[in-house]
Scaffold this active site. Sequence first.
Site, PDB file in Angstrom:
ATOM      1  CB  CYS A 155       1.265 -58.048 -93.853  1.00 44.23           C
ATOM      2  SG  CYS A 155      -0.140 -58.078 -95.119  1.00 44.23           S
ATOM      3  CB  CYS A 193      -3.781 -63.000 -91.832  1.00 42.71           C
ATOM      4  SG  CYS A 193      -3.424 -61.516 -89.689  1.00 42.71           S
ATOM      5  CB  CYS A 248      -8.347 -53.321 -73.209  1.00 46.38           C
ATOM      6  SG  CYS A 248      -9.627 -52.998 -73.412  1.00 46.38           S
TER       7      CYS A 248
END
Length: 507
Positions: free
Chosen positions: A73, A165, A434
């Site tokens: 990107c 994206c 997480c």
Amino acid sequence: MNYEKNQILTVEIVDMTSEGEGIGKLDGYPFFVKDAIIGDKAQIRVTKVKKNYAYGRLEKVLTPSPFRVDAKCVFHKKCGGCQIQAMSYQRQLQFKESKVRNNLIRIGGFAPELVNKVMEPIVGMEEPFHYRNKAQYPIGKDKEGNPTAGFYAGRTHDIIANTDCCLGVKENQQILEMILFYMKENHVPAYDESTGKGLIRHVLIRKGFQSGEMMVCLIINLKEKNRTHDYLPAQSKLIDALTTIKNMTSISVSINTEKANTIMGKEIHTIWGKDTIEDTIFVRDAEKEFASAGRGVTFAISPLSFYQVNPVQTEKLYSLALSYAGLTGKEVVWDLYCGIGTISLFLAENAKQVYGVEIVPQAIEDAKRNAENNGIKNARFFVGKAEEVLPKQFEENGISADVIVVDPPRKGCDAECLETMLKMAPDRIVYVSCDSATLARDLRVLCDGGYEVKRVRGVDMFPMTVHVETVCQLMRKDADDSIVGNVVNRKINYREEEILDCGCIYG
Ligand code: SAH
């Protein structure tokens, strides 16, 4: 050492922070350099000098690291969504494994030998791009006044146009271009944060990877007094365009007139198709390289539902949790922080009874509906805080636990929750995390309370970012009464203050 702002220096990047910044050192004094990669020799410009460290901007890579790759990107430096896209995927996985390992050692106080013994290789992706099933794009206007969609630059709210994206599905671009075209043709204004005027704020797109079903939700600043029969001007034109997308299933609007940063409004109105899309998560055999085990659980997902964003890795994560839970069909299992009941329903077939606990009432409504739709009768759900529901059900209603699974948000488990888990003394605890810093802190409490860490495995749910999910299996040292007794009366040494992820990964 006297360094000054704007000074140009040459440094070797010898380390990385857990947030993905490169660390260069000159005579032991560290420079934190965003976008630099371990192994780079780089020219940097000093941007901020502190007593014990400084920040620098990457001016030029003089000799690229062997781990440096061409980022896919062009916006990866500006966007901030992908912190380590310019690092090879293999090296990203190693980075994440080290992050977990170091947190267990430095924050959890576990011996490196033990950590080496219990850690299994991180579960990576074969295709580490286009993995997200959900995208939320802010809508604004460019200098010419044309509507645009993209991402917020750095820490600002300036929108940089980019509808493509590379973490999202290919349909996102086509859908966004249709919405921008519709806005332009029909003079539909984008929302302007500074004035609170304008209509379209955000676009949410979701895709069920198994079902293929697509959902679009436009978040709009529609004030009550303007409301007509339709929610959008020339609504049918937009619907005509969006329904040409293959598998379009649900189109809705969410009304958000608040000035706050929250994206979604509470009110959702379906303007075409169904209220939800479906997706199925298949059970896999974590001990056999995640071979498909045949059965799956199907979920209905609404615009407001919490649902894991990487479905390919979610199957592996949950299958690992199932394997670590070691169920035989006879166990009473608690799934704390259960969201819409994804893990609970995954475990239910192999357990006698599953109890899920979640703080968000709508998520529990979804969980109940999902249980019913899948014909699962041995799952019961409670709305409330894990640290309140668990003690109440254990102490007042005598509900026990053979296995407890927890999947808390980043801040980890509450002290009260950990204390009750120890009192309930299940044979096994499965901790899905997480944030490996708070994981390490909580594992220390559980291990001091009579448990042993047996297995730890990272799962890469978010390739190109610095985030890593971890699954751990803990076993009660033994069922000896004296240990359990000790545990019950023990005062837990739980640190309330925020634990910061440790700085250096390789240092
Ligand atoms: N296991 C689920 C959700 C994990 S995300 C899944 O895999 O989809 C963590 C969840 O914990 C969120 O749904 C959040 O709403 C919930 N939560 C946060 N604090 C909580 C608390 N104190 N007690 C119970 N649930 C909580």
